[in-house]
Design a protein around this motif. Structure first.
Motif, short mmCIF file in Angstrom:
data_model
loop_
_atom_site.label_atom_id
_atom_site.label_comp_id
_atom_site.label_asym_id
_atom_site.label_seq_id
_atom_site.Cartn_x
_atom_site.Cartn_y
_atom_site.Cartn_z
N ALA A 134 56.62 119.65 55.55
CA ALA A 134 57.82 120.16 56.22
C ALA A 134 57.48 120.57 57.64
O ALA A 134 56.32 120.87 57.97
CB ALA A 134 58.38 121.36 55.45
N GLU A 174 61.50 124.94 58.35
CA GLU A 174 62.35 124.97 57.17
C GLU A 174 62.84 123.58 56.77
O GLU A 174 63.52 123.43 55.74
CB GLU A 174 63.56 125.88 57.41
N SER A 175 62.51 122.58 57.57
CA SER A 175 63.00 121.21 57.30
C SER A 175 61.97 120.44 56.48
O SER A 175 60.92 120.04 57.00
CB SER A 175 63.27 120.48 58.62
#
Length: 231
Positions: free
Chosen positions: A10, A13-14
């Motif tokens: 990631a 937060e992605s």
């Protein structure tokens, strides 16, 4: 030689990777295919420790190297040709090559060997990295990776932005590298060219492995190209 098990990654937060699984055996050429933004480069960055995985494992010859420092992973026998080439612009061609040379008892790649593979680099050996063409820079990036004497060469966007004749030269050189016994993991959009020398293909879609198979199976599955590779 290389085994990826349940790899997750990631950016903040992605989440980008959702459990990637594949392997590359010694002497094998495997392609990593998929549309832009599907997670191919993130996979490569995670393999080399340039991005710390949030889950899963990266195994090299049975050793867990997940999240180790990039220079330690490279010493395990992995050589990277990064997206964008990232050569040293203020060093000469020859200095770029010498800077990454790592010799061993079983070393094959040195300056004469790289110059035989890429005669143009020998012609340009006194030019600085920013004084050669994009195609020559890509040859230099490949040669620089080979100078580490890797057992697995990983190429991210092997021929992106190159003229057709230069692309063919790169493909010919990759086939020669395979014939020398090195394993190759390659990302590129030129599926037909890759299929001439690749053994297996891994298709990534939205951070997951959507399909994997041999060159013969890929040629027999036009729906795979239509669903996952065509824009």
């Amino acid at each position: 030689m290389l085994r990826i098990e349940g790899l997750e990654a990631a950016y903040g937060e992605s989440r980008i990777l959702f459990g990637i699984d594949f392997d590359v055996e010694a002497g094998e050429v495997v392609t990593l295919l998929g549309r832009n933004g599907m997670g191919k480069t993130t996979t490569v960055r995670s393999i080399f420790g340039l991005l710390k995985p949030t889950g899963g494992r990266v195994m090299v010859d049975g050793e867990d190297v997940t999240g180790k420092e990039p220079h330690l992973i490279a010493r395990g026998g992995l050589g990277l040709v990064p997206e964008g080439r990232q050569i040293f612009p203020t060093l000469t061609v020859e200095e770029n090559l010498v800077a990454t040379h790592r010799a061993s008892a079983t070393s094959h790649w040195d300056l004469p060997a790289v110059y035989r593979l890429f005669p143009r680099l020998k012609e340009r050996r006194r030019n600085h990295g920013d004084q050669i063409s994009g195609g020559e820079q890509q040859m230099l990036a490949v040669g620089r990776a080979l100078m580490t004497n890797p057992r697995l060469v990983v190429l991210d966007e092997a021929t992106e932005g190159l003229a057709p004749l230069i692309r063919e030269e790169i493909w010919t050189c990759l086939a020669a590298i395979k014939n020398e016994g090195a394993a190759i993991l390659v990302i590129d959009k030129n599926v037909e060219a890759l299929s001439r020398f690749a053994d297996r293909h891994v298709v990534i879609e939205k951070g997951r492995v959507a399909w994997t198979g041999t060159t013969e199976e890929l040629r027999a599955s036009p729906d795979v190209k239509d669903r996952f590779l065509h824009v």
